[in-house]
Design a protein around this motif. Structure first.
Motif, PDB file in Angstrom:
ATOM      1  N   ILE A   1       0.838  -1.206   0.000  1.00 33.97           N
ATOM      2  CA  ILE A   1       0.000   0.000   0.000  1.00 33.97           C
ATOM      3  C   ILE A   1       0.870   1.252   0.000  1.00 33.97           C
ATOM      4  CG2 ILE A   1      -1.656   1.334   1.373  1.00 33.97           C
ATOM      5  CD1 ILE A   1      -2.913  -1.389   2.154  1.00 33.97           C
ATOM      6  N   THR A   2       1.919   1.242   0.820  1.00 33.16           N
ATOM      7  CA  THR A   2       2.839   2.375   0.869  1.00 33.16           C
ATOM      8  C   THR A   2       3.526   2.571  -0.477  1.00 33.16           C
ATOM      9  OG1 THR A   2       3.206   1.991   3.223  1.00 33.16           O
ATOM     10  CG2 THR A   2       4.835   3.334   2.087  1.00 33.16           C
ATOM     11  N   ASN A   3       3.934   1.481  -1.095  1.00 34.75           N
ATOM     12  CA  ASN A   3       4.574   1.558  -2.414  1.00 34.75           C
ATOM     13  C   ASN A   3       3.626   2.179  -3.436  1.00 34.75           C
ATOM     14  OD1 ASN A   3       6.674   1.058  -4.311  1.00 34.75           O
ATOM     15  ND2 ASN A   3       5.537  -0.730  -5.021  1.00 34.75           N
ATOM     16  N   TYR A   4       2.386   1.719  -3.460  1.00 35.73           N
ATOM     17  CA  TYR A   4       1.403   2.261  -4.395  1.00 35.73           C
ATOM     18  C   TYR A   4       1.208   3.764  -4.164  1.00 35.73           C
ATOM     19  CZ  TYR A   4      -3.060   3.400  -6.504  1.00 35.73           C
ATOM     20  OH  TYR A   4      -4.052   4.016  -7.223  1.00 35.73           O
ATOM     21  N   LEU A   5       1.008   4.153  -2.905  1.00 38.90           N
ATOM     22  CA  LEU A   5       0.786   5.563  -2.600  1.00 38.90           C
ATOM     23  C   LEU A   5       2.004   6.405  -2.980  1.00 38.90           C
ATOM     24  CD1 LEU A   5      -1.073   5.273   0.820  1.00 38.90           C
ATOM     25  CD2 LEU A   5      -2.046   5.905  -1.406  1.00 38.90           C
ATOM     26  N   PHE A   6       3.186   5.894  -2.709  1.00 44.18           N
ATOM     27  CA  PHE A   6       4.394   6.629  -3.078  1.00 44.18           C
ATOM     28  C   PHE A   6       4.472   6.825  -4.590  1.00 44.18           C
ATOM     29  CE2 PHE A   6       8.797   6.784  -4.480  1.00 44.18           C
ATOM     30  CZ  PHE A   6       9.254   7.882  -3.762  1.00 44.18           C
ATOM     31  N   LEU A   7       4.241   5.755  -5.344  1.00 45.82           N
ATOM     32  CA  LEU A   7       4.322   5.853  -6.799  1.00 45.82           C
ATOM     33  C   LEU A   7       3.266   6.800  -7.358  1.00 45.82           C
ATOM     34  CD1 LEU A   7       5.077   2.163  -7.783  1.00 45.82           C
ATOM     35  CD2 LEU A   7       6.643   4.112  -7.862  1.00 45.82           C
ATOM     36  N   ARG A   8       2.068   6.763  -6.809  1.00 47.55           N
ATOM     37  CA  ARG A   8       0.987   7.601  -7.331  1.00 47.55           C
ATOM     38  C   ARG A   8       1.111   9.055  -6.894  1.00 47.55           C
ATOM     39  NH1 ARG A   8      -1.563   6.637 -11.682  1.00 47.55           N
ATOM     40  NH2 ARG A   8      -3.402   7.734 -11.020  1.00 47.55           N
ATOM     41  N   LEU A   9       1.478   9.276  -5.624  1.00 44.66           N
ATOM     42  CA  LEU A   9       1.419  10.633  -5.091  1.00 44.66           C
ATOM     43  C   LEU A   9       2.767  11.349  -5.051  1.00 44.66           C
ATOM     44  CD1 LEU A   9      -1.032   9.868  -2.148  1.00 44.66           C
ATOM     45  CD2 LEU A   9      -1.583  10.691  -4.437  1.00 44.66           C
ATOM     46  N   VAL A  10       3.842  10.625  -4.831  1.00 45.87           N
ATOM     47  CA  VAL A  10       5.151  11.245  -4.676  1.00 45.87           C
ATOM     48  C   VAL A  10       6.035  10.991  -5.898  1.00 45.87           C
ATOM     49  CG1 VAL A  10       7.234  11.332  -3.238  1.00 45.87           C
ATOM     50  CG2 VAL A  10       4.998  11.007  -2.165  1.00 45.87           C
TER      51      VAL A  10
ATOM     52  N   LYS B   1      -6.144   5.941 -23.502  1.00 44.56           N
ATOM     53  CA  LYS B   1      -7.479   5.876 -22.894  1.00 44.56           C
ATOM     54  C   LYS B   1      -7.973   4.426 -22.841  1.00 44.56           C
ATOM     55  CE  LYS B   1      -9.643   8.915 -21.631  1.00 44.56           C
ATOM     56  NZ  LYS B   1      -9.711   9.440 -20.267  1.00 44.56           N
ATOM     57  N   GLN B   2      -7.732   3.664 -23.897  1.00 46.26           N
ATOM     58  CA  GLN B   2      -8.132   2.258 -23.928  1.00 46.26           C
ATOM     59  C   GLN B   2      -7.354   1.476 -22.874  1.00 46.26           C
ATOM     60  OE1 GLN B   2     -10.662   1.056 -25.659  1.00 46.26           O
ATOM     61  NE2 GLN B   2     -10.373  -0.964 -24.796  1.00 46.26           N
ATOM     62  N   TRP B   3      -6.050   1.738 -22.760  1.00 47.16           N
ATOM     63  CA  TRP B   3      -5.210   1.052 -21.775  1.00 47.16           C
ATOM     64  C   TRP B   3      -5.706   1.346 -20.368  1.00 47.16           C
ATOM     65  CZ3 TRP B   3      -2.099   2.374 -17.675  1.00 47.16           C
ATOM     66  CH2 TRP B   3      -1.249   1.382 -17.206  1.00 47.16           C
ATOM     67  N   GLN B   4      -6.095   2.614 -20.096  1.00 44.02           N
ATOM     68  CA  GLN B   4      -6.607   2.983 -18.776  1.00 44.02           C
ATOM     69  C   GLN B   4      -7.905   2.243 -18.460  1.00 44.02           C
ATOM     70  OE1 GLN B   4      -6.776   7.269 -19.244  1.00 44.02           O
ATOM     71  NE2 GLN B   4      -4.992   7.513 -17.899  1.00 44.02           N
ATOM     72  N   LYS B   5      -8.741   2.018 -19.466  1.00 42.02           N
ATOM     73  CA  LYS B   5      -9.998   1.292 -19.250  1.00 42.02           C
ATOM     74  C   LYS B   5      -9.744  -0.181 -18.938  1.00 42.02           C
ATOM     75  CE  LYS B   5     -12.891   4.078 -22.275  1.00 42.02           C
ATOM     76  NZ  LYS B   5     -13.613   4.127 -23.540  1.00 42.02           N
ATOM     77  N   GLU B   6      -8.726  -0.757 -19.583  1.00 33.93           N
ATOM     78  CA  GLU B   6      -8.470  -2.189 -19.461  1.00 33.93           C
ATOM     79  C   GLU B   6      -7.575  -2.562 -18.288  1.00 33.93           C
ATOM     80  OE1 GLU B   6      -6.796  -3.289 -23.197  1.00 33.93           O
ATOM     81  OE2 GLU B   6      -8.685  -3.052 -24.283  1.00 33.93           O
ATOM     82  N   ASN B   7      -6.780  -1.614 -17.785  1.00 36.77           N
ATOM     83  CA  ASN B   7      -5.802  -1.929 -16.751  1.00 36.77           C
ATOM     84  C   ASN B   7      -6.049  -1.110 -15.492  1.00 36.77           C
ATOM     85  OD1 ASN B   7      -3.802  -3.736 -18.202  1.00 36.77           O
ATOM     86  ND2 ASN B   7      -3.952  -2.011 -19.586  1.00 36.77           N
ATOM     87  N   ASN B   8      -5.849  -1.755 -14.373  1.00 35.38           N
ATOM     88  CA  ASN B   8      -5.970  -1.107 -13.090  1.00 35.38           C
ATOM     89  C   ASN B   8      -4.573  -0.977 -12.510  1.00 35.38           C
ATOM     90  OD1 ASN B   8      -6.280  -0.816 -10.185  1.00 35.38           O
ATOM     91  ND2 ASN B   8      -8.441  -1.227 -10.535  1.00 35.38           N
ATOM     92  N   SER B   9      -4.238   0.186 -11.985  1.00 38.23           N
ATOM     93  CA  SER B   9      -2.880   0.387 -11.478  1.00 38.23           C
ATOM     94  C   SER B   9      -2.657  -0.271 -10.123  1.00 38.23           C
ATOM     95  CB  SER B   9      -2.569   1.880 -11.388  1.00 38.23           C
ATOM     96  OG  SER B   9      -3.441   2.512 -10.492  1.00 38.23           O
TER      97      SER B   9
ATOM     98  N   ALA C   1      -5.696  -7.509 -13.480  1.00 37.07           N
ATOM     99  CA  ALA C   1      -6.811  -8.303 -13.988  1.00 37.07           C
ATOM    100  C   ALA C   1      -6.437  -9.785 -13.930  1.00 37.07           C
ATOM    101  CB  ALA C   1      -7.129  -7.899 -15.424  1.00 37.07           C
ATOM    102  N   ILE C   2      -7.423 -10.638 -13.888  1.00 44.75           N
ATOM    103  CA  ILE C   2      -7.182 -12.083 -13.831  1.00 44.75           C
ATOM    104  C   ILE C   2      -6.350 -12.536 -15.030  1.00 44.75           C
ATOM    105  CG2 ILE C   2      -8.319 -14.339 -13.909  1.00 44.75           C
ATOM    106  CD1 ILE C   2      -8.617 -12.953 -11.235  1.00 44.75           C
ATOM    107  N   ARG C   3      -6.581 -11.951 -16.203  1.00 44.33           N
ATOM    108  CA  ARG C   3      -5.846 -12.372 -17.395  1.00 44.33           C
ATOM    109  C   ARG C   3      -4.349 -12.083 -17.278  1.00 44.33           C
ATOM    110  NH1 ARG C   3      -8.162  -7.673 -18.549  1.00 44.33           N
ATOM    111  NH2 ARG C   3      -6.943  -6.056 -19.574  1.00 44.33           N
ATOM    112  N   GLN C   4      -3.965 -11.162 -16.393  1.00 48.74           N
ATOM    113  CA  GLN C   4      -2.543 -10.853 -16.208  1.00 48.74           C
ATOM    114  C   GLN C   4      -1.780 -12.002 -15.552  1.00 48.74           C
ATOM    115  OE1 GLN C   4      -0.851  -8.318 -17.366  1.00 48.74           O
ATOM    116  NE2 GLN C   4      -2.651  -7.319 -18.214  1.00 48.74           N
ATOM    117  N   PHE C   5      -2.488 -12.901 -14.893  1.00 49.49           N
ATOM    118  CA  PHE C   5      -1.821 -14.018 -14.224  1.00 49.49           C
ATOM    119  C   PHE C   5      -1.334 -15.078 -15.207  1.00 49.49           C
ATOM    120  CE2 PHE C   5      -4.419 -12.241 -10.756  1.00 49.49           C
ATOM    121  CZ  PHE C   5      -3.381 -11.926  -9.900  1.00 49.49           C
TER     122      PHE C   5
END
Length: 95
Positions: free
Chosen positions: A14-23, A49-57, A61-65
């Protein structure tokens, strides 16, 4: 083996995600790309825009596994856990 799972281990990701997104600048870079692509290259803008719709930061997604790179990273993590637990048992028999 009591205490094997501790919710505090979630603080790292969670800290890593927040750091990457905010800092770290991911949010600013993404905004800059959107603005630049919208004015200069409409095909790249549409792709982003298409990539943003298909991917969550945050949650993949299950298909990524099925991605070979993701499987490699998970496999290395699993091997690391096995080695760590083996060393822990070997070096501290009371564990």
């Amino acid at each position: 083996m009591a205490g094997f799972w501790n919710p505090i281990v979630l603080l790292g990701p969670i800290t890593n995600y927040l750091f990457l997104r905010l800092v770290g600048g991911d949010k600013q870079t993404e905004a800059s790309q959107l603005e630049r692509y919208k004015s200069q290259d409409s095909s790249k803008y549409d792709q982003l825009k298409q990539w943003q719709k298909e991917n969550n930061s945050f949650w993949p997604a299950i298909r990524q596994f099925t991605n070979p790179w993701a499987l490699t990273v998970v496999g290395c993590g699993f091997i690391g856990v096995v080695i760590e637990e083996g060393l822990r048992i070997t070096l501290d028999p009371q564990w």
